[in-house]
Design an enzyme around this catalytic site. Structure first.
Site, PDB file in Angstrom:
ATOM      1  N   ASP A   1       0.825  -1.269  -0.246  1.00 11.49           N
ATOM      2  CA  ASP A   1       0.050  -0.032   0.085  1.00 11.49           C
ATOM      3  C   ASP A   1       0.745   1.208   0.095  1.00 11.49           C
ATOM      4  O   ASP A   1       2.135   1.060   0.147  1.00 11.49           O
ATOM      5  CB  ASP A   1      -1.104  -0.120   1.212  1.00 11.49           C
ATOM      6  CG  ASP A   1      -0.528  -0.267   2.564  1.00 11.49           C
ATOM      7  OD1 ASP A   1       0.722  -0.543   2.461  1.00 11.49           O
ATOM      8  OD2 ASP A   1      -0.958  -0.799   3.541  1.00 11.49           O
TER       9      ASP A   1
ATOM     10  N   GLU B   1      -9.914  -1.757   5.268  1.00 10.09           N
ATOM     11  CA  GLU B   1     -10.477  -1.532   6.561  1.00 10.09           C
ATOM     12  C   GLU B   1     -11.643  -2.429   6.782  1.00 10.09           C
ATOM     13  O   GLU B   1     -12.114  -3.233   5.772  1.00 10.09           O
ATOM     14  CB  GLU B   1     -11.078  -0.368   6.509  1.00 10.09           C
ATOM     15  CG  GLU B   1      -9.819   1.007   6.290  1.00 10.09           C
ATOM     16  CD  GLU B   1      -9.200   0.985   7.460  1.00 10.09           C
ATOM     17  OE1 GLU B   1      -8.995   0.208   8.370  1.00 10.09           O
ATOM     18  OE2 GLU B   1      -8.580   2.325   7.583  1.00 10.09           O
TER      19      GLU B   1
ATOM     20  N   ASN C   1      -7.655  -2.288  14.400  1.00 11.08           N
ATOM     21  CA  ASN C   1      -8.930  -2.670  13.936  1.00 11.08           C
ATOM     22  C   ASN C   1      -9.192  -3.798  12.920  1.00 11.08           C
ATOM     23  O   ASN C   1     -10.007  -3.933  12.261  1.00 11.08           O
ATOM     24  CB  ASN C   1      -9.626  -1.413  13.202  1.00 11.08           C
ATOM     25  CG  ASN C   1      -8.965  -1.033  11.783  1.00 11.08           C
ATOM     26  OD1 ASN C   1      -8.061  -1.619  11.623  1.00 11.08           O
ATOM     27  ND2 ASN C   1      -9.626  -0.105  11.248  1.00 11.08           N
TER      28      ASN C   1
ATOM     29  N   HIS D   1      -7.437  -4.317  10.410  1.00  6.16           N
ATOM     30  CA  HIS D   1      -7.397  -4.389   8.723  1.00  6.16           C
ATOM     31  C   HIS D   1      -6.005  -5.125   8.460  1.00  6.16           C
ATOM     32  O   HIS D   1      -5.035  -5.200   9.197  1.00  6.16           O
ATOM     33  CB  HIS D   1      -7.304  -2.734   8.302  1.00  6.16           C
ATOM     34  CG  HIS D   1      -6.112  -1.909   8.605  1.00  6.16           C
ATOM     35  ND1 HIS D   1      -6.079  -0.551   8.992  1.00  6.16           N
ATOM     36  CD2 HIS D   1      -4.619  -2.182   8.725  1.00  6.16           C
ATOM     37  CE1 HIS D   1      -4.862  -0.124   9.270  1.00  6.16           C
ATOM     38  NE2 HIS D   1      -4.392  -0.867   9.057  1.00  6.16           N
TER      39      HIS D   1
HETATM   40  C1  GLP Z   1      -0.751   0.450   8.365  1.00  6.36           C
HETATM   41  C2  GLP Z   1      -0.506  -0.425   7.326  1.00  6.36           C
HETATM   42  C3  GLP Z   1      -0.585  -1.935   7.623  1.00  6.36           C
HETATM   43  C4  GLP Z   1       0.060  -2.315   8.796  1.00  6.36           C
HETATM   44  C5  GLP Z   1      -0.679  -1.640   9.945  1.00  6.36           C
HETATM   45  C6  GLP Z   1      -0.178  -2.004  11.241  1.00  6.36           C
HETATM   46  O1  GLP Z   1      -1.984   1.093   8.436  1.00  6.36           O
HETATM   47  N1  GLP Z   1      -1.004  -0.026   6.316  1.00  6.36           N
HETATM   48  O2  GLP Z   1      -0.144  -2.717   6.360  1.00  6.36           O
HETATM   49  O3  GLP Z   1       0.036  -3.627   9.087  1.00  6.36           O
HETATM   50  O4  GLP Z   1      -0.365  -0.224   9.635  1.00  6.36           O
HETATM   51  O5  GLP Z   1       0.967  -1.167  11.517  1.00  6.36           O
HETATM   52  P1  GLP Z   1       1.836  -1.220  12.881  1.00  6.36           P
HETATM   53  O6  GLP Z   1       2.822  -2.327  12.508  1.00  6.36           O
HETATM   54  O7  GLP Z   1       2.986   0.031  12.755  1.00  6.36           O
HETATM   55  O8  GLP Z   1       1.386  -1.437  13.925  1.00  6.36           O
END
Ligand code: GLP
Length: 247
Positions: A67, A143, A136, A138
């Site tokens: 992404d 989402e 959440n 995702h």
């Molecule tokens: C972002 C990314 C996700 C990731 C998530 C969790 O929103 N788009 O791909 O898995 O955050 O992030 P973190 O590892 O910083 O908790």
């Protein structure tokens, strides 16, 4: 779905890195799906170490990131392209032309998304997809409520995601882009193998719902219960609320 519980974040990252390095050793031209966020940082650190100390060779590898924020420049320190260059790409011998991160500045986003899918298919699809998990639940930026059949698309971000990710934007949620380009759940589910990493108490609910709850579009992570080769690699804190899946 397999579940591996490690004592801490570092050991979880090392375990995931070992799976990735094994994939590359078996298939030097492997296609890797990569993630950003804080969780995969330990994985990238360990892969860099394996490259430097054990000659892990990325010269034949192709990568596709999950992404990118919409409207962000690749050299913006908050962009996922910048994150990948800084934390991984520039430290290994991956060829720059073999790295793919969605273009946050694409003028025609639907056309770009179609091209991203096409390129992925031309490369033979993803051999190994690394995933994080949002609080959440995702995956990538899909989402809650996202269609399980979705392909790469523009996604409106939930307020929870904007708040969680504001730490990369000077703790100011107002600076976090409201939309992102993301691989769809359908795209992710086509990866031959998936490893999802989660760490810390903040993820314990999302981990429990994804592993032990019903498979529902309201919990994107739960779709992985339907994947033939998916492994959750989590630390003790993220596993805290698990019942049967931790046995
Ligand atoms: C972002 C990314 C996700 C990731 C998530 C969790 O929103 N788009 O791909 O898995 O955050 O992030 P973190 O590892 O910083 O908790």
């Amino acid at each position: 779905m397999k579940v591996v519980i490690k004592d801490n974040f570092e050991l979880a990252g090392k375990f995931a890195a070992e799976i990735i390095s094994e994939t590359i050793r078996i298939k030097p031209a492997a296609v890797l799906g990569l993630a950003t966020g804080s969780t995969p940082l330990g994985v990238y650190r360990e892969l860099i170490r394996l490259h430097r100390e054990s000659g892990l060779d990325f010269s034949g590898v192709t990568t596709f990131n999950l992404d990118e924020y919409a409207g962000i420049k690749p050299d913006d320190p908050a962009s996922y392209r910048f994150f990948m260059e800084e934390n991984f790409f520039r430290h290994i011998n991956l060829k720059s032309k073999n790295t793919n991160v969605p273009d946050g500045l694409a003028a025609d986003i639907p056309a770009f998304c179609r091209e991203y899918e096409k390129k992925l298919a031309l490369c033979g699809g993803i051999d190994l997809q690394l995933l994080g998990l949002g609080a959440n639940s995702h995956i990538a930026f899909n989402e809650p409520g996202s269609d399980f059949k979705s392909r790469t698309h523009l996604q409106k971000l939930d307020w929870k995601t904007i708040e969680d990710n504001s730490r990369f934007f000077g703790n100011n949620p107002g600076l976090v882009p409201g939309h992102a380009l993301t691989m769809g759940i359908g795209t992710i589910m086509e990866a031959k193998k998936i490893i999802l990493l989660a760490s810390g108490r903040g993820k314990a609910d999302a981990v429990k719902k994804s592993l032990e709850g019903p498979v529902t579009q309201g919990v994107p992570g739960s779709v992985l219960q339907q994947h033939p080769d998916a492994t959750f690699i989590i630390d003790r804190e993220a596993a805290e609320k698990l019942g049967k899946a931790a046995k």
